[in-house]
Design an enzyme around this catalytic site. Sequence first.
Site, PDB file in Angstrom:
ATOM      1  N   GLU A 109       0.848  -1.164   0.031  1.00 42.93           N
ATOM      2  CA  GLU A 109      -0.014   0.053   0.137  1.00 42.93           C
ATOM      3  C   GLU A 109       1.041   1.179  -0.099  1.00 42.93           C
ATOM      4  O   GLU A 109       0.539   2.270  -0.620  1.00 42.93           O
ATOM      5  CB  GLU A 109      -0.743  -0.096   1.096  1.00 42.93           C
ATOM      6  CG  GLU A 109      -2.153  -0.722   1.020  1.00 42.93           C
ATOM      7  CD  GLU A 109      -3.087  -0.592   0.063  1.00 42.93           C
ATOM      8  OE1 GLU A 109      -2.647  -0.666  -1.048  1.00 42.93           O
ATOM      9  OE2 GLU A 109      -4.360  -0.683   0.219  1.00 42.93           O
ATOM     10  N   THR A 158      -5.271   6.631  -5.723  1.00 41.23           N
ATOM     11  CA  THR A 158      -5.202   7.069  -4.295  1.00 41.23           C
ATOM     12  C   THR A 158      -4.237   7.832  -3.841  1.00 41.23           C
ATOM     13  O   THR A 158      -4.839   8.816  -2.918  1.00 41.23           O
ATOM     14  CB  THR A 158      -5.046   5.350  -3.456  1.00 41.23           C
ATOM     15  OG1 THR A 158      -5.762   4.468  -4.107  1.00 41.23           O
ATOM     16  CG2 THR A 158      -5.264   5.816  -1.917  1.00 41.23           C
TER      17      THR A 158
END
Length: 308
Positions: A128, A180
């Site tokens: 991530e 993101t």
Amino acid sequence: MKKVKLKVPATVANLVCGFDILGMAVHEPYDEMEFRLLETPEIIIKHTDSFGLPEEPSRNVAGIVLLKIQEYFNLKNGFEVIIHKHIKPGSGLGSSAASAAGAALGANLLLGNKLSKDEMIHFAMFGEELASGVRHADNIAPCIYGGITLVKSTNPIDIIPLNSPDLFVTAVHPQVEVKTSDARQILKKNITLKSAVEQWGNIAGLVAGIQKNDFPLIGRSLHDVIIEPIRSILIPKFDEIKEKSLQLGALGGGISGSGPSIFMLAEKKETAEKISQMMKSVYDEIEIESLVYVSKINPAGIEIVEEA
Ligand SMILES: Nc1ncnc2c1ncn2[C@@H]1O[C@H](COP(=O)(O)OP(=O)(O)O)[C@@H](O)[C@H]1O
Ligand SMILES: N[C@@H](CCOP(=O)(O)O)C(=O)O
């Protein structure tokens, strides 16, 4: 064990008010990942999809997780991973988290279950970090634990698995890409005490509603006064879809992860399907292609499909 095949689900992070702390696994869409333990120390990543993702291990979310695990255990072995990606990158449906969490679980199975769930989350967060610049675990935790999870803390890792209410999830992914990393950069760094208090009330109400299967309370708590007003500007027709979904009987919903996908919760399949038709036609009208999924909360998370 030398080979393992996994079905890795999409995840809806934030659950509207719980930025970076709440997330849930759904049944659709999902990625498939096939892992092989190698006698040599290479990490080989192959994609069968056409998303053009980097296959160089240090630039691929799955690859970086495997590199970190290899380094930690000082392994002489390597891994080959074939990724059949169906969760579009940049969708807000946890595409990067699926590869990261899948890689952590796949490697752990091949290494004889040396890692706990929270240790897998620790390694998956490197993925991530590569995708968005931040070690957030709200997508990874429901992949690994299944159902709905609360990330109480990432340092130290403290994950609270919550109840999985029997609810339908409709998600629409309009074909505009929102990374993101970009959707995080536009957020304000400071918030007022008034909005924090409102948000705390919603988060606490949502967690209580989930634990008690109190659907009206879930609906009353699915409000976000901090993130949604900023990020929704990037999503065409967001307000219209939300309003029409509520009129059709949705309990509530909002941006899935960092967007552009939008999700809605409903008690009945019939309602979820009506919402999906409405979502599709709203985007058809403005000639934006969209993918729509009618699914349920997935209490199991990642599924082992084959082991050999
Ligand atoms: N295996 C992978 N799966 C998905 N995205 C990957 C992968 N490897 C690298 N990436 C990169 O991660 C980013 C997608 O992550 P993100 O923006 O968080 O999308 P999502 O919201 O769908 O998870 C893209 O820049 C993509 O190139
Ligand atoms: N809490 C994160 C969640 C990002 O989810 P994704 O599915 O868009 O990767 C955020 O809101 O930035």
